[in-house]
Design an enzyme around this catalytic site. Structure first.
Site, PDB file in Angstrom:
ATOM      1  N   ASP A  11      -4.398  19.304   8.576  1.00 37.35           N
ATOM      2  CA  ASP A  11      -4.198  19.573   7.157  1.00 37.35           C
ATOM      3  C   ASP A  11      -4.610  21.006   6.843  1.00 37.35           C
ATOM      4  O   ASP A  11      -3.801  21.923   6.939  1.00 37.35           O
ATOM      5  CB  ASP A  11      -4.998  18.565   6.339  1.00 37.35           C
ATOM      6  CG  ASP A  11      -4.601  18.506   4.887  1.00 37.35           C
ATOM      7  OD1 ASP A  11      -3.999  19.470   4.387  1.00 37.35           O
ATOM      8  OD2 ASP A  11      -4.899  17.506   4.219  1.00 37.35           O
ATOM      9  N   LYS A  57       0.728  19.360   8.379  1.00 29.30           N
ATOM     10  CA  LYS A  57       1.171  19.635   7.011  1.00 29.30           C
ATOM     11  C   LYS A  57       1.521  21.100   6.849  1.00 29.30           C
ATOM     12  O   LYS A  57       0.769  21.984   7.245  1.00 29.30           O
ATOM     13  CB  LYS A  57       0.075  19.286   6.009  1.00 29.30           C
ATOM     14  CG  LYS A  57       0.031  17.846   5.634  1.00 29.30           C
ATOM     15  CD  LYS A  57      -0.880  17.690   4.439  1.00 29.30           C
ATOM     16  CE  LYS A  57      -1.118  16.239   4.139  1.00 29.30           C
ATOM     17  NZ  LYS A  57      -2.030  16.091   2.990  1.00 29.30           N
ATOM     18  N   ARG A 114      -3.518   1.869   6.340  1.00 30.53           N
ATOM     19  CA  ARG A 114      -3.698   2.580   7.611  1.00 30.53           C
ATOM     20  C   ARG A 114      -2.778   2.045   8.703  1.00 30.53           C
ATOM     21  O   ARG A 114      -2.293   2.802   9.529  1.00 30.53           O
ATOM     22  CB  ARG A 114      -5.157   2.455   8.057  1.00 30.53           C
ATOM     23  CG  ARG A 114      -5.446   3.083   9.396  1.00 30.53           C
ATOM     24  CD  ARG A 114      -6.914   2.940   9.769  1.00 30.53           C
ATOM     25  NE  ARG A 114      -7.803   3.590   8.830  1.00 30.53           N
ATOM     26  CZ  ARG A 114      -8.144   4.875   8.864  1.00 30.53           C
ATOM     27  NH1 ARG A 114      -7.663   5.651   9.802  1.00 30.53           N
ATOM     28  NH2 ARG A 114      -8.959   5.379   7.974  1.00 30.53           N
TER      29      ARG A 114
END
Length: 87
Positions: free
Chosen positions: A11, A39, A73
């Protein structure tokens, strides 16, 4: 030794950078990282993964081991939460 670190998502990149510095500081000869998802951010990350499964837009994603607020999840695919104001 050569070390390969696996992660679900890259991220911001701060955690992977800290892991890289620690592993190399402990004497690893080389460090590689592989992530399931990466990302795309508008700002530069301090580290890039060596191996990437999927590149994703900058959205909150869940499933395939990643959760959203502690749930979802174990979903068999990757999903993204709706963006505020999106229909």
């Amino acid at each position: 030794r050569v070390v390969l670190v696996l992660d679900d998502i890259l991220d911001i990149g701060d955690t992977m950078l800290a892991i890289r510095e620690r592993v190399l500081g402990l004497g690893a000869r080389a460090f590689y990282s592989a992530v399931l998802t990466d990302k795309k951010k508008t700002t530069a990350k301090p580290i890039c993964a060596d191996f990437v499964g999927l590149s994703l837009p900058d959205r909150y994603v869940f499933g395939c081991g990643m959760d959203a607020h502690g749930i979802w999840r174990n979903l068999p695919a990757i999903y993204a939460l709706r963006q505020a104001g999106a229909e």
